[in-house]
Design a protein around this motif. Structure first.
Motif, PDB file in Angstrom:
ATOM      1  N   MET A  43       0.823  -1.206   0.011  1.00 49.60           N
ATOM      2  CA  MET A  43       0.020   0.100  -0.104  1.00 49.60           C
ATOM      3  C   MET A  43       0.792   1.286  -0.085  1.00 49.60           C
ATOM      4  SD  MET A  43      -3.008  -0.960  -0.369  1.00 49.60           S
ATOM      5  CE  MET A  43      -4.212   0.519   0.132  1.00 49.60           C
ATOM      6  N   GLU A  44       2.143   1.266   0.220  1.00 46.35           N
ATOM      7  CA  GLU A  44       2.900   2.112   0.353  1.00 46.35           C
ATOM      8  C   GLU A  44       2.768   3.059  -1.026  1.00 46.35           C
ATOM      9  OE1 GLU A  44       7.654   3.076   0.117  1.00 46.35           O
ATOM     10  OE2 GLU A  44       7.098   1.971   1.567  1.00 46.35           O
ATOM     11  N   GLY A  45       2.674   2.439  -2.265  1.00 49.27           N
ATOM     12  CA  GLY A  45       2.541   3.200  -3.587  1.00 49.27           C
ATOM     13  C   GLY A  45       1.198   3.860  -3.455  1.00 49.27           C
ATOM     14  N   TYR A  46       0.483   3.441  -2.956  1.00 50.96           N
ATOM     15  CA  TYR A  46      -0.967   3.996  -3.003  1.00 50.96           C
ATOM     16  C   TYR A  46      -1.059   5.314  -2.046  1.00 50.96           C
ATOM     17  CZ  TYR A  46      -5.882   5.168  -1.701  1.00 50.96           C
ATOM     18  OH  TYR A  46      -6.988   5.873  -1.280  1.00 50.96           O
ATOM     19  N   VAL A  47      -0.567   5.338  -0.869  1.00 48.40           N
ATOM     20  CA  VAL A  47      -0.233   6.208  -0.065  1.00 48.40           C
ATOM     21  C   VAL A  47       0.365   7.361  -0.705  1.00 48.40           C
ATOM     22  CG1 VAL A  47       0.754   6.955   2.389  1.00 48.40           C
ATOM     23  CG2 VAL A  47      -0.196   4.811   2.101  1.00 48.40           C
TER      24      VAL A  47
ATOM     25  N   GLY B 165      20.197  15.286   6.550  1.00 48.20           N
ATOM     26  CA  GLY B 165      20.438  16.783   6.610  1.00 48.20           C
ATOM     27  C   GLY B 165      19.476  17.633   6.179  1.00 48.20           C
ATOM     28  N   LYS B 166      18.317  17.152   6.262  1.00 49.46           N
ATOM     29  CA  LYS B 166      17.271  17.947   5.914  1.00 49.46           C
ATOM     30  C   LYS B 166      16.494  18.830   7.422  1.00 49.46           C
ATOM     31  CE  LYS B 166      17.263  16.023   2.208  1.00 49.46           C
ATOM     32  NZ  LYS B 166      18.208  16.651   1.022  1.00 49.46           N
ATOM     33  N   LYS B 167      15.885  19.871   6.843  1.00 53.53           N
ATOM     34  CA  LYS B 167      15.327  20.774   7.917  1.00 53.53           C
ATOM     35  C   LYS B 167      13.849  20.632   8.147  1.00 53.53           C
ATOM     36  CE  LYS B 167      18.214  24.616   6.717  1.00 53.53           C
ATOM     37  NZ  LYS B 167      18.433  25.951   6.456  1.00 53.53           N
ATOM     38  N   TRP B 168      13.208  19.659   7.476  1.00 51.50           N
ATOM     39  CA  TRP B 168      11.793  19.414   7.782  1.00 51.50           C
ATOM     40  C   TRP B 168      11.526  17.803   7.193  1.00 51.50           C
ATOM     41  CZ3 TRP B 168       7.946  19.451   3.564  1.00 51.50           C
ATOM     42  CH2 TRP B 168       8.141  19.649   2.343  1.00 51.50           C
ATOM     43  N   GLY B 169      10.324  17.356   7.483  1.00 52.05           N
ATOM     44  CA  GLY B 169       9.791  16.158   7.146  1.00 52.05           C
ATOM     45  C   GLY B 169       8.308  16.240   6.997  1.00 52.05           C
ATOM     46  N   VAL B 170       7.815  14.973   6.367  1.00 49.20           N
ATOM     47  CA  VAL B 170       6.545  14.683   6.262  1.00 49.20           C
ATOM     48  C   VAL B 170       6.202  13.291   6.665  1.00 49.20           C
ATOM     49  CG1 VAL B 170       4.474  14.584   4.768  1.00 49.20           C
ATOM     50  CG2 VAL B 170       5.742  16.517   4.632  1.00 49.20           C
ATOM     51  N   ILE B 171       5.004  13.023   7.508  1.00 51.87           N
ATOM     52  CA  ILE B 171       4.580  11.654   7.930  1.00 51.87           C
ATOM     53  C   ILE B 171       3.196  11.795   7.348  1.00 51.87           C
ATOM     54  CG2 ILE B 171       4.123  10.254   9.801  1.00 51.87           C
ATOM     55  CD1 ILE B 171       6.116  11.845  11.433  1.00 51.87           C
ATOM     56  N   SER B 172       2.813  10.666   6.529  1.00 50.17           N
ATOM     57  CA  SER B 172       1.606  10.626   6.197  1.00 50.17           C
ATOM     58  C   SER B 172       1.055   9.104   6.399  1.00 50.17           C
ATOM     59  CB  SER B 172       1.510  10.643   4.644  1.00 50.17           C
ATOM     60  OG  SER B 172       0.301  11.009   4.138  1.00 50.17           O
ATOM     61  N   ILE B 173      -0.138   9.143   7.218  1.00 51.07           N
ATOM     62  CA  ILE B 173      -0.509   7.812   7.731  1.00 51.07           C
ATOM     63  C   ILE B 173      -1.980   7.514   7.083  1.00 51.07           C
ATOM     64  CG2 ILE B 173      -1.144   6.759   9.875  1.00 51.07           C
ATOM     65  CD1 ILE B 173       0.495   8.940  11.359  1.00 51.07           C
ATOM     66  N   LEU B 174      -1.980   6.294   6.649  1.00 52.29           N
ATOM     67  CA  LEU B 174      -3.267   5.758   6.179  1.00 52.29           C
ATOM     68  C   LEU B 174      -4.057   4.852   7.103  1.00 52.29           C
ATOM     69  CD1 LEU B 174      -4.659   5.514   3.221  1.00 52.29           C
ATOM     70  CD2 LEU B 174      -3.781   3.104   3.099  1.00 52.29           C
ATOM     71  N   LEU B 175      -5.102   5.374   7.396  1.00 51.52           N
ATOM     72  CA  LEU B 175      -6.100   4.727   8.598  1.00 51.52           C
ATOM     73  C   LEU B 175      -7.379   4.142   8.007  1.00 51.52           C
ATOM     74  CD1 LEU B 175      -5.586   7.259  11.390  1.00 51.52           C
ATOM     75  CD2 LEU B 175      -4.803   4.809  11.209  1.00 51.52           C
ATOM     76  N   PRO B 176      -8.041   3.093   8.395  1.00 51.12           N
ATOM     77  CA  PRO B 176      -9.098   2.777   8.007  1.00 51.12           C
ATOM     78  C   PRO B 176     -10.316   3.921   8.582  1.00 51.12           C
ATOM     79  CG  PRO B 176      -8.108   1.033   8.820  1.00 51.12           C
ATOM     80  CD  PRO B 176      -7.334   2.085   8.920  1.00 51.12           C
TER      81      PRO B 176
ATOM     82  N   ARG C  42      14.692  20.658   0.692  1.00 51.03           N
ATOM     83  CA  ARG C  42      13.888  19.146   0.477  1.00 51.03           C
ATOM     84  C   ARG C  42      13.297  18.782   1.898  1.00 51.03           C
ATOM     85  NH1 ARG C  42      15.515  14.395  -3.664  1.00 51.03           N
ATOM     86  NH2 ARG C  42      13.791  15.049  -5.109  1.00 51.03           N
ATOM     87  N   GLY C  43      12.312  17.997   1.877  1.00 52.87           N
ATOM     88  CA  GLY C  43      11.853  17.334   3.300  1.00 52.87           C
ATOM     89  C   GLY C  43      12.145  15.709   3.009  1.00 52.87           C
ATOM     90  N   ALA C  44      11.994  14.971   4.162  1.00 51.93           N
ATOM     91  CA  ALA C  44      12.163  13.709   4.213  1.00 51.93           C
ATOM     92  C   ALA C  44      10.770  13.149   4.358  1.00 51.93           C
ATOM     93  CB  ALA C  44      12.977  13.204   5.311  1.00 51.93           C
ATOM     94  N   LEU C  45      10.453  12.230   3.656  1.00 48.57           N
ATOM     95  CA  LEU C  45       9.179  11.395   3.686  1.00 48.57           C
ATOM     96  C   LEU C  45       8.909  10.424   4.318  1.00 48.57           C
ATOM     97  CD1 LEU C  45       6.177  12.101   2.461  1.00 48.57           C
ATOM     98  CD2 LEU C  45       7.107  10.808   0.188  1.00 48.57           C
ATOM     99  N   GLU C  46       7.962  10.213   4.992  1.00 47.63           N
ATOM    100  CA  GLU C  46       7.755   8.830   5.759  1.00 47.63           C
ATOM    101  C   GLU C  46       6.426   8.313   5.523  1.00 47.63           C
ATOM    102  OE1 GLU C  46       8.345   5.454   7.707  1.00 47.63           O
ATOM    103  OE2 GLU C  46       9.724   6.773   6.895  1.00 47.63           O
ATOM    104  N   LEU C  47       5.990   7.311   4.891  1.00 47.65           N
ATOM    105  CA  LEU C  47       4.637   7.020   4.718  1.00 47.65           C
ATOM    106  C   LEU C  47       4.407   5.468   5.384  1.00 47.65           C
ATOM    107  CD1 LEU C  47       4.749   6.902   0.645  1.00 47.65           C
ATOM    108  CD2 LEU C  47       4.214   8.854   2.409  1.00 47.65           C
TER     109      LEU C  47
END
Length: 372
Positions: free
Chosen positions: A83-87, A193-204, A154-159
């Motif tokens: 599901m990472e691709g869908y997120v 070495g990034k100054k920001w990040g994004v966390i995106s969480i898929l939930l039912p 650039r930001g670091a992405l966590e799915l």
């Protein structure tokens, strides 16, 4: 920084030498308990996926991390991978809907990045990167006057994918992502070495999901299998009706990064001094450590056979005798209580003996007390 291609022999060897993003919480859980509690982590509920003791054996001796995941855990891991691709695609769509000329750019990558300048054991594998454009910013939840802008790079992405009930009490849409997720993403930011990040969480969206007129728990393997098939066939509208996506953007949080630095520092001290960080409050982790130790000493961590002269043998026997006595006394107590009630309950509200008294509760249960 060094990038290593995943799936190669070099990558397999490197994984045993460093602490990755999903592992940093295991160190913090052992070395920074007070600090984690201060940022809202319930240490009992939020057990690490890998303990500090396992990580010590991995880094110090190159042990393979021994995991015997349950069918449910294997299903969850497979679901997350597929599901990472869908997120990723859904996040890209939700960020850019209505902004045709100002598209935020997302890049999905699986680099294995090592940064020894940050720390000897520092590495991570981000799910991707995110770039803002002019006149587009991301609001930081809980900080109404603070936004992420293009100038921050650039930001670091966590799915993530999660069960419906997995984040109850841990997720606050107005403040930020769960602290354990935040710790991982902050670590990634440090390594990259990034100054920001994004966390995106898929939930039912709901605890239960109805499919073809039948209702199933949202974490049921059948449901997950159906959703993975929908993902593979790009049935995004179908998935949208069942899942919500919650996204958090955040800058550097020094409190988290201080925890990360302290954890790595203390871990390295233990490595250098051959001081194994023993984990006492996680039986599952202890069992995994036994499996790891069995790799080099099969007989020493398998079955222990005792002789009659062994003190441990006597302790075990004494325990069983005590248990049998408790069971016998419990049965005797019930028989005696029943006889006392038979003789008194219908006639008396209280019976006063020479050493003890008996009275009855409003529900009719006998209450025995010692006469002082």
């Amino acid at each position: 920084m060094t990038e290593i291609k995943q799936g190669t022999d070099e990558w397999l060897a490197a994984k045993k030498q460093y602490i990755g993003g999903s592992e940093i919480y295991g160190l913090a859980h052992h070395y920074c308990k007070n600090e984690l509690e201060a940022i809202g982590i319930d240490l009992y509920k939020e057990k690490p996926f890998t303990s500090a003791q396992e990580l010590f054996l991995k880094v110090k001796f190159g042990f393979d991390l021994a995991r015997k995941d349950t069918a449910a855990m294997k299903s969850l891991l497979a679901f997350g991978n597929v599901m990472e691709g869908y997120v990723f695609k859904r996040l890209q769509g939700e960020l850019n809907t209505g902004h045709d000329n100002k598209q935020i750019k997302l890049e999905q990558k699986h680099d294995f990045v090592v940064n020894k300048d940050m720390h000897d054991y520092a590495c991570c594998s981000p799910d991707g990167y995110i770039d803002l454009v002019d006149d587009r910013s991301l609001q930081v939840r809980g900080l109404p006057d603070y936004s992420i802008t293009k100038e921050m790079g650039r930001g670091a992405l966590e799915l993530k994918t999660a069960r419906h009930d997995a984040l109850q009490g841990l997720l606050d849409e107005n403040v930020g992502a769960p602290a354990k997720y935040m710790l991982q993403n902050q670590y990634q930011m440090m390594v990259l070495g990034k100054k920001w990040g994004v966390i995106s969480i898929l939930l039912p969206r709901e605890k239960n999901i109805e499919i073809e007129g039948l209702e199933f728990p949202s974490d049921d393997p059948f449901v997950k299998g159906s959703m993975m098939q929908a993902m593979l066939h790009d049935e995004f509208e179908y998935l949208y009706q069942y899942y919500e996506l919650i996204t958090f953007a955040h800058p550097i949080y020094q409190q988290y990064q201080d925890i990360i630095n302290k954890s790595l520092t203390l871990f390295k001290e233990d490595i250098d001094n051959n001081n194994v960080p023993i984990v006492h409050d996680d039986y599952a982790a202890t069992a995994r450590v036994r499996d790891m130790m069995r790799q080099i000493k099969p007989k020493g961590f398998d079955v222990l056979e005792l002789e009659e002269t062994d003190e441990l043998d006597q302790l075990i026997n004494d325990r069983q005798e005590a248990q049998a006595l408790i069971a016998k006394n419990t049965d005797a107590k019930k028989e005696i209580e029943a006889e006392i009630m038979k003789r008194t309950k219908a006639k008396y509200s209280k019976i006063v003996g020479t050493e003890n008294r008996v009275s009855y509760s409003t529900k009719g249960s006998p209450i025995f007390t010692k006469i002082k």
